[in-house]
Scaffold this active site. Structure first.
Site, PDB file in Angstrom:
ATOM      1  N   ASP A   1       0.861  -1.182   0.000  1.00 26.76           N
ATOM      2  CA  ASP A   1       0.000   0.000   0.000  1.00 26.76           C
ATOM      3  C   ASP A   1       0.899   1.235   0.000  1.00 26.76           C
ATOM      4  OD1 ASP A   1      -1.742   2.178   0.598  1.00 26.76           O
ATOM      5  OD2 ASP A   1      -3.141   0.794   1.591  1.00 26.76           O
TER       6      ASP A   1
ATOM      7  N   ALA B   1     -12.959  -6.644  -2.782  1.00 24.19           N
ATOM      8  CA  ALA B   1     -12.894  -5.189  -3.022  1.00 24.19           C
ATOM      9  C   ALA B   1     -13.779  -4.806  -4.214  1.00 24.19           C
ATOM     10  CB  ALA B   1     -11.446  -4.761  -3.228  1.00 24.19           C
ATOM     11  N   ARG B   2     -13.228  -4.869  -5.409  1.00 23.38           N
ATOM     12  CA  ARG B   2     -14.004  -4.617  -6.619  1.00 23.38           C
ATOM     13  C   ARG B   2     -13.468  -5.520  -7.724  1.00 23.38           C
ATOM     14  NH1 ARG B   2     -17.107  -2.631  -3.706  1.00 23.38           N
ATOM     15  NH2 ARG B   2     -18.036  -0.562  -3.740  1.00 23.38           N
TER      16      ARG B   2
ATOM     17  N   ASP C   1     -16.081 -12.154  -3.946  1.00 21.57           N
ATOM     18  CA  ASP C   1     -17.377 -11.580  -3.558  1.00 21.57           C
ATOM     19  C   ASP C   1     -17.800 -10.532  -4.589  1.00 21.57           C
ATOM     20  OD1 ASP C   1     -19.614 -11.219  -1.817  1.00 21.57           O
ATOM     21  OD2 ASP C   1     -18.717  -9.343  -1.139  1.00 21.57           O
TER      22      ASP C   1
ATOM     23  N   GLU D   1     -21.527  -7.160 -12.400  1.00 17.77           N
ATOM     24  CA  GLU D   1     -22.376  -7.750 -11.357  1.00 17.77           C
ATOM     25  C   GLU D   1     -23.844  -7.545 -11.709  1.00 17.77           C
ATOM     26  OE1 GLU D   1     -21.124  -6.151  -7.586  1.00 17.77           O
ATOM     27  OE2 GLU D   1     -19.160  -7.063  -7.749  1.00 17.77           O
TER      28      GLU D   1
ATOM     29  N   HIS E   1     -21.669 -10.160  -3.688  1.00 16.40           N
ATOM     30  CA  HIS E   1     -21.312  -8.866  -3.094  1.00 16.40           C
ATOM     31  C   HIS E   1     -22.001  -8.685  -1.731  1.00 16.40           C
ATOM     32  CE1 HIS E   1     -19.829  -4.645  -4.403  1.00 16.40           C
ATOM     33  NE2 HIS E   1     -19.822  -4.733  -3.091  1.00 16.40           N
ATOM     34  N   ILE E   2     -21.709  -9.628  -0.841  1.00 23.12           N
ATOM     35  CA  ILE E   2     -22.416  -9.632   0.456  1.00 23.12           C
ATOM     36  C   ILE E   2     -21.476  -9.482   1.651  1.00 23.12           C
ATOM     37  CG2 ILE E   2     -24.456 -10.948  -0.241  1.00 23.12           C
ATOM     38  CD1 ILE E   2     -22.970 -13.456   0.960  1.00 23.12           C
ATOM     39  N   ALA E   3     -20.220  -9.099   1.380  1.00 26.02           N
ATOM     40  CA  ALA E   3     -19.249  -9.086   2.481  1.00 26.02           C
ATOM     41  C   ALA E   3     -19.665  -8.187   3.646  1.00 26.02           C
ATOM     42  CB  ALA E   3     -17.873  -8.678   1.963  1.00 26.02           C
ATOM     43  N   ALA E   4     -20.388  -7.124   3.359  1.00 22.89           N
ATOM     44  CA  ALA E   4     -20.778  -6.200   4.442  1.00 22.89           C
ATOM     45  C   ALA E   4     -22.136  -6.568   5.040  1.00 22.89           C
ATOM     46  CB  ALA E   4     -20.828  -4.773   3.911  1.00 22.89           C
TER      47      ALA E   4
HETATM   48  P1  NAD Z   1      -9.826   2.110   3.046  1.00 25.58           P
HETATM   49  O1  NAD Z   1      -9.933   3.404   2.332  1.00 25.58           O
HETATM   50  O2  NAD Z   1      -9.769   2.111   4.537  1.00 25.58           O
HETATM   51  O3  NAD Z   1      -8.561   1.310   2.511  1.00 25.58           O
HETATM   52  C1  NAD Z   1      -8.207   1.223   1.167  1.00 25.58           C
HETATM   53  C2  NAD Z   1      -6.695   1.188   1.104  1.00 25.58           C
HETATM   54  O4  NAD Z   1      -6.317   0.994  -0.269  1.00 25.58           O
HETATM   55  C3  NAD Z   1      -6.053   2.518   1.565  1.00 25.58           C
HETATM   56  O5  NAD Z   1      -5.136   2.269   2.607  1.00 25.58           O
HETATM   57  C4  NAD Z   1      -5.366   3.051   0.313  1.00 25.58           C
HETATM   58  O6  NAD Z   1      -4.131   3.681   0.601  1.00 25.58           O
HETATM   59  C5  NAD Z   1      -5.145   1.761  -0.469  1.00 25.58           C
HETATM   60  N1  NAD Z   1      -4.903   2.013  -1.888  1.00 25.58           N
HETATM   61  C6  NAD Z   1      -5.433   2.965  -2.690  1.00 25.58           C
HETATM   62  N2  NAD Z   1      -4.896   2.893  -3.923  1.00 25.58           N
HETATM   63  C7  NAD Z   1      -4.001   1.862  -3.886  1.00 25.58           C
HETATM   64  C8  NAD Z   1      -3.140   1.290  -4.843  1.00 25.58           C
HETATM   65  N3  NAD Z   1      -3.062   1.774  -6.089  1.00 25.58           N
HETATM   66  N4  NAD Z   1      -2.382   0.258  -4.472  1.00 25.58           N
HETATM   67  C9  NAD Z   1      -2.434  -0.244  -3.215  1.00 25.58           C
HETATM   68  N5  NAD Z   1      -3.216   0.267  -2.248  1.00 25.58           N
HETATM   69  C10 NAD Z   1      -4.007   1.301  -2.589  1.00 25.58           C
HETATM   70  O7  NAD Z   1     -11.055   1.239   2.540  1.00 25.58           O
HETATM   71  P2  NAD Z   1     -11.622  -0.102   3.162  1.00 25.58           P
HETATM   72  O8  NAD Z   1     -12.694   0.226   4.117  1.00 25.58           O
HETATM   73  O9  NAD Z   1     -10.501  -0.975   3.605  1.00 25.58           O
HETATM   74  O10 NAD Z   1     -12.334  -0.724   1.860  1.00 25.58           O
HETATM   75  C11 NAD Z   1     -11.590  -1.116   0.737  1.00 25.58           C
HETATM   76  C12 NAD Z   1     -12.506  -1.378  -0.437  1.00 25.58           C
HETATM   77  O11 NAD Z   1     -13.297  -2.529  -0.163  1.00 25.58           O
HETATM   78  C13 NAD Z   1     -13.534  -0.277  -0.693  1.00 25.58           C
HETATM   79  O12 NAD Z   1     -13.022   0.768  -1.485  1.00 25.58           O
HETATM   80  C14 NAD Z   1     -14.652  -1.009  -1.404  1.00 25.58           C
HETATM   81  O13 NAD Z   1     -14.491  -0.932  -2.807  1.00 25.58           O
HETATM   82  C15 NAD Z   1     -14.476  -2.457  -0.951  1.00 25.58           C
HETATM   83  N6  NAD Z   1     -15.604  -2.906  -0.135  1.00 25.58           N
HETATM   84  C16 NAD Z   1     -16.310  -3.987  -0.544  1.00 25.58           C
HETATM   85  C17 NAD Z   1     -17.376  -4.448   0.211  1.00 25.58           C
HETATM   86  C18 NAD Z   1     -18.157  -5.674  -0.189  1.00 25.58           C
HETATM   87  O14 NAD Z   1     -19.317  -5.783   0.177  1.00 25.58           O
HETATM   88  N7  NAD Z   1     -17.582  -6.611  -0.901  1.00 25.58           N
HETATM   89  C19 NAD Z   1     -17.747  -3.753   1.372  1.00 25.58           C
HETATM   90  C20 NAD Z   1     -16.995  -2.651   1.767  1.00 25.58           C
HETATM   91  C21 NAD Z   1     -15.933  -2.240   1.007  1.00 25.58           C
END
Ligand code: NAD
Length: 341
Positions: A184, A244-245, A269, A274, A293-296
């Site tokens: 990161d 994540a995505r 997930d 989607e 997409h149910i992680a949360a």
């Molecule tokens: P967060 O903002 O706390 O953490 C994201 C991290 O990614 C940050 O530390 C940032 O510095 C880092 N980052 C950004 N660009 C980067 C890169 N190019 N290379 C490496 N690291 C990089 O967010 P979070 O709460 O940990 O959530 C992360 C992601 O999870 C969200 O953006 C969302 O898309 C996804 N998410 C998915 C679900 C789900 O239901 N599946 C639920 C919540 C979040």
């Protein structure tokens, strides 16, 4: 006086937070969209028609709110994202147009998503879904083909060391004895030290991890971050998990590596599209787990998130600054709705 119009896109909003709905109903004229809206394949004009004259919107993962849509709905003053990922909202445009965007930050959403990530890692390592399918298909006697992988002392590579990544690190390090490394570029060394996690460049992480888990937001920089070249360098027999995505991984290249037998299992997930299309080759692979997409989605997280959304919307329309603002720079612009900042 006419109440402001709140359009609620996620059908399940408020289902586990009745108090939130009750409080909102005192302030807003509540409008749930009909089932199956907003869909990602809708045109801007269809979305504008559905949202028209909204003063506020609660939106989940589906549908998008882009500049054209925001410009075409001049009544829109605030968008509340029921989640953390903001990739379906054009944030810069909202800021320029004086629209406040709130999100589910500071609701401890990371707890549920991290626990789900761990569930996917374990399900992949111990082939839970395959095992369940065998038993139910009357193939109990094939149990010797379901050999898994132990996690203790294995290397976990975390891509994106934010709220979710850090919580996953804690659980896997303390609970399972994994060695944790992370990539990161935006997190300072002190955080890595605090969590006892080794900082690593992305290419080394990819080629040396036994389990890779992705926790970055989707941005132009992270789109296709796990590209074909990186996937080719993944350690033989590794596990990949993505909560994540979908678009962070090149799905086509992922399929090739799985078919080549280089990846032990994959837990997703999220997918690039989607829901995934029926003919998406990932859908046909036994060692790929795909969930919708149910992680949360836990009762606890949804209650916290839905309550937080209601608090922020009510604060805003009472003239106060909401707590969980995704675009705080908006307060330097003329807001579409004046509040004390
Ligand atoms: P967060 O903002 O706390 O953490 C994201 C991290 O990614 C940050 O530390 C940032 O510095 C880092 N980052 C950004 N660009 C980067 C890169 N190019 N290379 C490496 N690291 C990089 O967010 P979070 O709460 O940990 O959530 C992360 C992601 O999870 C969200 O953006 C969302 O898309 C996804 N998410 C998915 C679900 C789900 O239901 N599946 C639920 C919540 C979040």
């Amino acid at each position: 006086m006419k109440k402001p119009k709140l359009v609620i896109v996620p059908r399940s909003y408020g289902k586990y937070a009745h108090n939130a709905l009750e409080k909102l109903s005192h302030v807003f004229d509540l409008n749930y969209l009909p089932m199956n809206n907003l869909r990602n394949d809708m045109s801007d004009n269809e979305i504008i028609k559905l949202l028209n004259e909204a003063d506020a919107i609660i939106i989940g993962g589906y549908g998008r709110i882009n500049r054209h849509i925001m410009e075409s709905i001049p009544s829109l003053k605030i968008i509340a994202k029921r989640g953390i990922g903001l990739d379906n909202i054009e944030l810069n445009a909202a800021t320029e147009l004086g629209i406040v965007v709130t999100y589910a930050r500071h609701t401890m959403e990371e707890i549920s998503v991290a626990e789900y990530t761990v569930a996917l890692i374990l399900a992949c390592a111990r082939r839970l879904v395959e095992a369940d399918k065998k038993v139910k298909a009357d193939k109990y006697h094939e149990r010797a083909s379901l050999i898994g992988i132990e996690l203790r002392n294995k290397k976990l590579g975390i891509i994106g060391f934010g709220a979710i990544g850090r919580r996953v690190a804690q659980i896997m390090k303390n609970g399972f004895g994994m060695k944790v490394i992370a990539y990161d570029p935006y997190v300072p060394d002190e955080i890595f030290e605090e969590y006892g996690v080794k900082r690593m460049d992305l290419d080394t992480l990819v080629s040396s991890s036994d389990v890779i888990t992705i926790h970055t937001p989707l941005t132009p920089e992270t789109k296709n971050l796990i590209n074909e070249e990186r996937l080719r360098r993944i350690k033989e027999g590794a596990i990949i998990v993505n909560t994540a995505r979908g678009a962070v991984i090149n799905e086509k290249a992922l399929v090739n590596q799985i078919k080549a037998g280089r990846i032990f299992a994959c837990g997703l997930d999220v997918t690039a599209k989607e829901p995934p299309e029926k003919d998406n080759p990932l859908m046909l692979l036994n060692n790929v787990i795909i969930t919708p997409h149910i992680a949360a989605f836990t009762y606890e997280a949804l209650k916290r998130i839905d309550t937080a959304i209601a608090e922020d919307l009510i604060a805003f329309f009472s003239g106060k600054r909401p707590i969980r603002v995704a675009n705080p720079e908006v307060f330097n612009k003329p807001l579409r709705f004046k509040i004390k900042v």
